[in-house]
Design an enzyme around this catalytic site. Structure first.
Site, short mmCIF file in Angstrom:
data_model
loop_
_atom_site.label_atom_id
_atom_site.label_comp_id
_atom_site.label_asym_id
_atom_site.label_seq_id
_atom_site.Cartn_x
_atom_site.Cartn_y
_atom_site.Cartn_z
CD GLU A 89 61.64 45.33 48.53
OE1 GLU A 89 61.39 46.47 48.91
OE2 GLU A 89 61.87 45.03 47.35
NE ARG B 218 55.37 59.69 55.20
CZ ARG B 218 56.57 59.12 55.39
NH1 ARG B 218 57.51 59.78 56.02
NH2 ARG B 218 56.82 57.90 54.96
P1 AMP Z 1 54.91 48.86 53.46
O1 AMP Z 1 54.88 48.20 54.80
O2 AMP Z 1 55.93 48.26 52.54
O3 AMP Z 1 53.53 48.92 52.82
O4 AMP Z 1 55.41 50.36 53.67
C1 AMP Z 1 54.51 51.33 54.08
C2 AMP Z 1 55.14 52.28 55.06
O5 AMP Z 1 56.43 52.71 54.63
C3 AMP Z 1 54.30 53.53 55.19
O6 AMP Z 1 54.25 53.89 56.56
C4 AMP Z 1 55.01 54.58 54.34
O7 AMP Z 1 55.04 55.81 55.02
C5 AMP Z 1 56.41 54.02 54.12
N1 AMP Z 1 56.76 53.93 52.69
C6 AMP Z 1 57.00 52.79 52.01
N2 AMP Z 1 57.36 53.04 50.75
C7 AMP Z 1 57.35 54.39 50.62
C8 AMP Z 1 57.61 55.29 49.52
N3 AMP Z 1 57.97 54.83 48.31
N4 AMP Z 1 57.49 56.60 49.75
C9 AMP Z 1 57.13 57.07 50.97
N5 AMP Z 1 56.86 56.28 52.02
C10 AMP Z 1 56.97 54.95 51.85
#
Ligand code: AMP
Length: 170
Positions: free
Chosen positions: A96, A59
């Site tokens: 996580e 995205r």
């Molecule tokens: P993070 O590495 O945990 O910051 O996760 C970010 C990535 O995961 C991004 O590329 C988001 O598109 C996706 N992502 C993580 N959590 C969500 C969520 N609650 N809703 C939509 N996309 C998420």
């Protein structure tokens, strides 16, 4: 003014139990909503001499190319492993639960270039931190990061080595 935040839908327990997924497809489908989101994501970086916008699969691609066009910059994709055809640099990072990885073409950035990194959602910050790490490894400078939504409770921005601009806090 229209409240575009209502075009982001919370989907509980998707893709796994306990996750509240931010579905941005209604916002993307709205001509006004898409323009609102893109404009707010790039406005703080107007006049900051951005050479390249790095968009994170998948995205981050949607917003990244529109932002690159608006800033007069080029676009560079950061992809999931095995998608890019030539020599790549890889960054493994922790989720996580488990690990993931991102790749960028080794010649995608020129040393010293000023880079803005783009994604849709900042959650734990691991994905954005990994993308910023790849930018630095290729000798370019991440001057900032921009996302549509920051999940504020997760403190993801703490893990990212540059300031993260977010349009919405959720
Ligand atoms: P993070 O590495 O945990 O910051 O996760 C970010 C990535 O995961 C991004 O590329 C988001 O598109 C996706 N992502 C993580 N959590 C969500 C969520 N609650 N809703 C939509 N996309 C998420």
């Amino acid at each position: 003014m229209t409240d575009f935040t209502r075009l982001v839908r919370d989907v509980p327990d998707w893709p796994t139990p306990g996750i509240v997924y931010k579905d941005i497809t209604p916002l993307l489908a709205s001509p006004e909503g898409l323009a609102w989101a893109v404009d707010r994501m790039y406005e703080p970086f107007v006049g900051q001499h951005v050479d390249r916008v790095v968009g994170i699969e998948s995205r981050g691609f949607i917003f990244g190319s529109a932002i690159a066009r608006a800033l007069g910059a080029g676009f560079v994709p950061v992809r999931k492993p095995g998608k890019l055809p030539r020599a790549t640099r890889r960054c493994d990072y922790r989720l996580e639960y488990g690990t993931d990885a991102l790749e960028m073409h080794v010649d995608a950035l020129v040393e010293g270039e000023r880079v803005l990194v783009v994604d849709d959602v900042l959650a734990t910050g691991g994905t954005m931190a990994a993308a910023c790490g790849l930018v630095a490894e290729l000798g370019a400078e991440a001057i900032g990061a921009t996302v549509l939504i920051r999940l504020a409770a997760l403190d993801g921005a703490e893990r990212v080595p540059v300031a993260v601009h977010a349009v919405l806090d959720a």
